[in-house]
Design a protein around this motif. Sequence first.
Motif, mmCIF file in Angstrom:
data_model
loop_
_atom_site.group_PDB
_atom_site.id
_atom_site.type_symbol
_atom_site.label_atom_id
_atom_site.label_comp_id
_atom_site.label_asym_id
_atom_site.label_seq_id
_atom_site.Cartn_x
_atom_site.Cartn_y
_atom_site.Cartn_z
ATOM 1 N N ASP A 1 0.834 -1.194 0.000
ATOM 2 C CA ASP A 1 0.000 0.000 0.000
ATOM 3 C C ASP A 1 0.873 1.250 0.000
ATOM 4 O OD1 ASP A 1 0.316 1.155 2.834
ATOM 5 O OD2 ASP A 1 -0.180 -0.936 3.260
ATOM 6 N N SER A 2 0.235 2.414 -0.167
ATOM 7 C CA SER A 2 0.970 3.678 -0.305
ATOM 8 C C SER A 2 1.641 4.100 0.988
ATOM 9 C CB SER A 2 0.015 4.776 -0.787
ATOM 10 O OG SER A 2 -0.542 4.448 -2.048
ATOM 11 N N VAL A 3 1.090 3.732 2.148
ATOM 12 C CA VAL A 3 1.746 4.024 3.429
ATOM 13 C C VAL A 3 3.090 3.311 3.504
ATOM 14 C CG1 VAL A 3 1.602 3.619 5.919
ATOM 15 C CG2 VAL A 3 -0.365 4.547 4.702
ATOM 16 N N VAL A 4 3.109 2.046 3.104
ATOM 17 C CA VAL A 4 4.364 1.281 3.083
ATOM 18 C C VAL A 4 5.368 1.926 2.133
ATOM 19 C CG1 VAL A 4 5.408 -0.920 2.425
ATOM 20 C CG2 VAL A 4 3.277 -0.889 3.740
ATOM 21 N N ASP A 5 4.901 2.305 0.942
ATOM 22 C CA ASP A 5 5.804 2.862 -0.070
ATOM 23 C C ASP A 5 6.451 4.168 0.368
ATOM 24 O OD1 ASP A 5 5.323 0.765 -1.796
ATOM 25 O OD2 ASP A 5 3.793 1.831 -2.950
ATOM 26 N N TYR A 6 5.672 5.058 0.978
ATOM 27 C CA TYR A 6 6.175 6.398 1.264
ATOM 28 C C TYR A 6 6.689 6.584 2.695
ATOM 29 C CZ TYR A 6 4.754 8.171 -3.258
ATOM 30 O OH TYR A 6 4.657 8.396 -4.610
ATOM 31 N N LEU A 7 6.007 5.990 3.679
ATOM 32 C CA LEU A 7 6.390 6.208 5.070
ATOM 33 C C LEU A 7 7.276 5.096 5.621
ATOM 34 C CD1 LEU A 7 2.994 7.604 6.346
ATOM 35 C CD2 LEU A 7 5.113 8.871 5.986
ATOM 36 N N GLY A 8 7.174 3.901 5.034
ATOM 37 C CA GLY A 8 8.021 2.796 5.475
ATOM 38 C C GLY A 8 9.501 3.134 5.467
ATOM 39 N N PRO A 9 10.033 3.730 4.375
ATOM 40 C CA PRO A 9 11.467 4.025 4.338
ATOM 41 C C PRO A 9 11.922 5.047 5.365
ATOM 42 C CG PRO A 9 10.540 3.993 2.125
ATOM 43 C CD PRO A 9 9.381 3.956 3.069
ATOM 44 N N LEU A 10 10.989 5.777 5.992
ATOM 45 C CA LEU A 10 11.355 6.808 6.954
ATOM 46 C C LEU A 10 11.382 6.299 8.388
ATOM 47 C CD1 LEU A 10 9.326 9.775 5.431
ATOM 48 C CD2 LEU A 10 11.803 9.432 5.339
ATOM 49 N N GLU A 11 10.792 5.123 8.649
ATOM 50 C CA GLU A 11 10.855 4.551 9.998
ATOM 51 C C GLU A 11 12.085 3.666 10.107
ATOM 52 O OE1 GLU A 11 9.230 1.264 11.394
ATOM 53 O OE2 GLU A 11 9.364 0.249 9.489
ATOM 54 N N VAL B 1 12.322 -5.799 14.331
ATOM 55 C CA VAL B 1 12.274 -5.752 15.799
ATOM 56 C C VAL B 1 12.307 -4.327 16.329
ATOM 57 C CG1 VAL B 1 13.222 -8.054 16.134
ATOM 58 C CG2 VAL B 1 14.776 -6.084 15.963
ATOM 59 N N THR B 2 12.609 -3.346 15.473
ATOM 60 C CA THR B 2 12.573 -1.946 15.885
ATOM 61 C C THR B 2 11.332 -1.239 15.359
ATOM 62 O OG1 THR B 2 13.835 -1.166 13.962
ATOM 63 C CG2 THR B 2 15.099 -1.871 15.895
ATOM 64 N N ALA B 3 10.429 -1.988 14.709
ATOM 65 C CA ALA B 3 9.201 -1.401 14.181
ATOM 66 C C ALA B 3 8.309 -0.916 15.317
ATOM 67 C CB ALA B 3 8.450 -2.426 13.332
ATOM 68 N N HIS B 4 7.330 -0.109 14.993
ATOM 69 C CA HIS B 4 6.396 0.383 16.000
ATOM 70 C C HIS B 4 5.676 -0.797 16.643
ATOM 71 C CE1 HIS B 4 6.260 4.137 13.192
ATOM 72 N NE2 HIS B 4 7.410 4.012 13.836
ATOM 73 N N PRO B 5 5.388 -0.742 17.944
ATOM 74 C CA PRO B 5 4.799 -1.896 18.645
ATOM 75 C C PRO B 5 3.599 -2.489 17.909
ATOM 76 C CG PRO B 5 5.360 -0.182 20.218
ATOM 77 C CD PRO B 5 5.617 0.400 18.857
ATOM 78 N N GLY B 6 3.689 -3.799 17.654
ATOM 79 C CA GLY B 6 2.637 -4.481 16.919
ATOM 80 C C GLY B 6 2.540 -4.086 15.464
ATOM 81 N N ASP B 7 3.402 -3.167 15.012
ATOM 82 C CA ASP B 7 3.308 -2.596 13.660
ATOM 83 C C ASP B 7 1.860 -2.231 13.346
ATOM 84 O OD1 ASP B 7 4.265 -1.675 11.223
ATOM 85 O OD2 ASP B 7 4.077 -3.627 10.228
ATOM 86 N N VAL B 8 1.192 -1.569 14.299
ATOM 87 C CA VAL B 8 -0.235 -1.284 14.144
ATOM 88 C C VAL B 8 -0.527 -0.374 12.959
ATOM 89 C CG1 VAL B 8 -0.803 -1.663 16.572
ATOM 90 C CG2 VAL B 8 -0.118 0.622 15.808
ATOM 91 N N ASP B 9 0.445 0.461 12.563
ATOM 92 C CA ASP B 9 0.219 1.365 11.433
ATOM 93 C C ASP B 9 0.690 0.785 10.107
ATOM 94 O OD1 ASP B 9 2.965 1.522 11.880
ATOM 95 O OD2 ASP B 9 2.860 3.515 12.788
ATOM 96 N N ASN B 10 1.212 -0.431 10.135
ATOM 97 C CA ASN B 10 1.681 -1.141 8.933
ATOM 98 C C ASN B 10 2.852 -0.442 8.244
ATOM 99 O OD1 ASN B 10 1.225 -3.607 7.475
ATOM 100 N ND2 ASN B 10 0.581 -2.400 5.718
ATOM 101 N N GLY C 1 1.181 -6.289 6.718
ATOM 102 C CA GLY C 1 0.070 -6.710 5.861
ATOM 103 C C GLY C 1 0.247 -6.254 4.431
ATOM 104 N N ARG C 2 0.121 -7.189 3.495
ATOM 105 C CA ARG C 2 0.188 -6.859 2.075
ATOM 106 C C ARG C 2 -1.206 -6.935 1.460
ATOM 107 N NH1 ARG C 2 4.693 -9.265 3.900
ATOM 108 N NH2 ARG C 2 6.683 -8.398 3.230
ATOM 109 N N VAL C 3 -1.368 -6.367 0.281
ATOM 110 C CA VAL C 3 -2.707 -6.164 -0.264
ATOM 111 C C VAL C 3 -2.924 -7.043 -1.492
ATOM 112 C CG1 VAL C 3 -4.366 -4.472 -1.075
ATOM 113 C CG2 VAL C 3 -2.600 -3.781 0.565
ATOM 114 N N ASN C 4 -3.901 -7.942 -1.387
ATOM 115 C CA ASN C 4 -4.288 -8.790 -2.517
ATOM 116 C C ASN C 4 -5.258 -8.053 -3.442
ATOM 117 O OD1 ASN C 4 -2.814 -10.967 -1.610
ATOM 118 N ND2 ASN C 4 -4.551 -12.014 -0.679
ATOM 119 N N ASN C 5 -5.440 -8.602 -4.630
ATOM 120 C CA ASN C 5 -6.494 -8.168 -5.571
ATOM 121 C C ASN C 5 -6.464 -6.659 -5.804
ATOM 122 O OD1 ASN C 5 -7.425 -10.875 -5.231
ATOM 123 N ND2 ASN C 5 -8.611 -10.229 -3.450
#
Length: 399
Positions: free
Chosen positions: A122-132, A141-150, A155-159
Amino acid sequence: MKKSIMAVAALSMFTGIAHAQSSVTLYGIVDEGLTYNSNAGGSRLYNLVSGGLQNSRWGLRGTEDLGGGVTASFRLENGFNLSNGALSQANSGSTQGLMFGRQAWVGLGNRFGTLTIGRQYDSVVDYLGPLEVGDQWGGSVTAHPGDVDNFNNTGRVNNSIKFASTSYQGFSFSGLYSLGGIAGNFSSNQIWSLGGGYAKGPLTAAVGYLNVRSPNLSLYGNNGASTPATAAGNFFTSPVSSGFASAHTMQVIGAGGAYTFGIATIGATYSNTKFLSLGNVSSGPNTLKYSGSATFNDVEVNAKFQVTPALVLGAAMNYMKGDAVSSSSTLNNGAKYLQGSVGADYFLSQRTDLYFIGTYQKASGTKSTGGDAVAAITGLTPSTSNRQGLLRVGIRHKF
């Protein structure tokens, strides 16, 4: 004569196809590390874990020049566990992994951008993922707790149908829509996201939005056509959010930026994640009879130092606060998580590096499943107390 002309024309057509410029590339990452977990379900744990800085994978990507500025492209990407050879991404309601669980898509592109269809990010992963920090020197293991914001791409997106623009003087944008695949209900299980960013010179900035219907099925079930019968256990296994599996909708709003000066890059991210309309049992179980919404606000500040061409050092602090949640069976005041991380990455060559990661988390308040909050570093067996520490040393090779 007419037959000869037709034969020459046909031969010319096939000759053009044969000479169309195309390429297919095999690529991958193998990453393995020794991990120490201070409290894995009540005990200390020493074990080998695949995927420290990046999850192990192999893939095929290809392009073909169709002429007129149009290009066809595809990507098939498999995730696997280097420790035992197993497939990584599980199918909905099953322990069996997906052959191309990371990505599987095909598309067409031109000077304006690329349109792709399949299993994508998704677009959150594409744009904000590289900044975390999890996508930089820290790993999952350094991701936000539970990776609640993805942000860390749990989570990846089917269809999905996705358009990603080219860069216009440093500006770019993308949008994604996933069809739920439920007969008679077009919006059921649908996912859509938007994102945009600026990257030029020392400055990078980005925003993103993600909206997921029945997230327990559509995003975390890994199967857009899942049925309620397979709902239990599909949502995050982390106690940070697993109690909110009955959410009708998940919504993420995020922003982030980074600036480089000299050897240092300083960055920050913010996300607001909501699990809306809790109690929708067609999406997932609602053991504690939640209603209303659950909200998490997360702030991360990170720093990276390119000490030498071969050595990178990093540090990050993350704070996440969950608001109180309405329930008819228990009082849930929400949870707070404070997490600090440090890391070092030394490159033996352009393709091989050795790394160290250290993470410590402290939790307080009430966890999503009820009871006192416990520390739960992303990807690890949760602690039985409100504290958890991790140390990891590993090696990564790219090919």
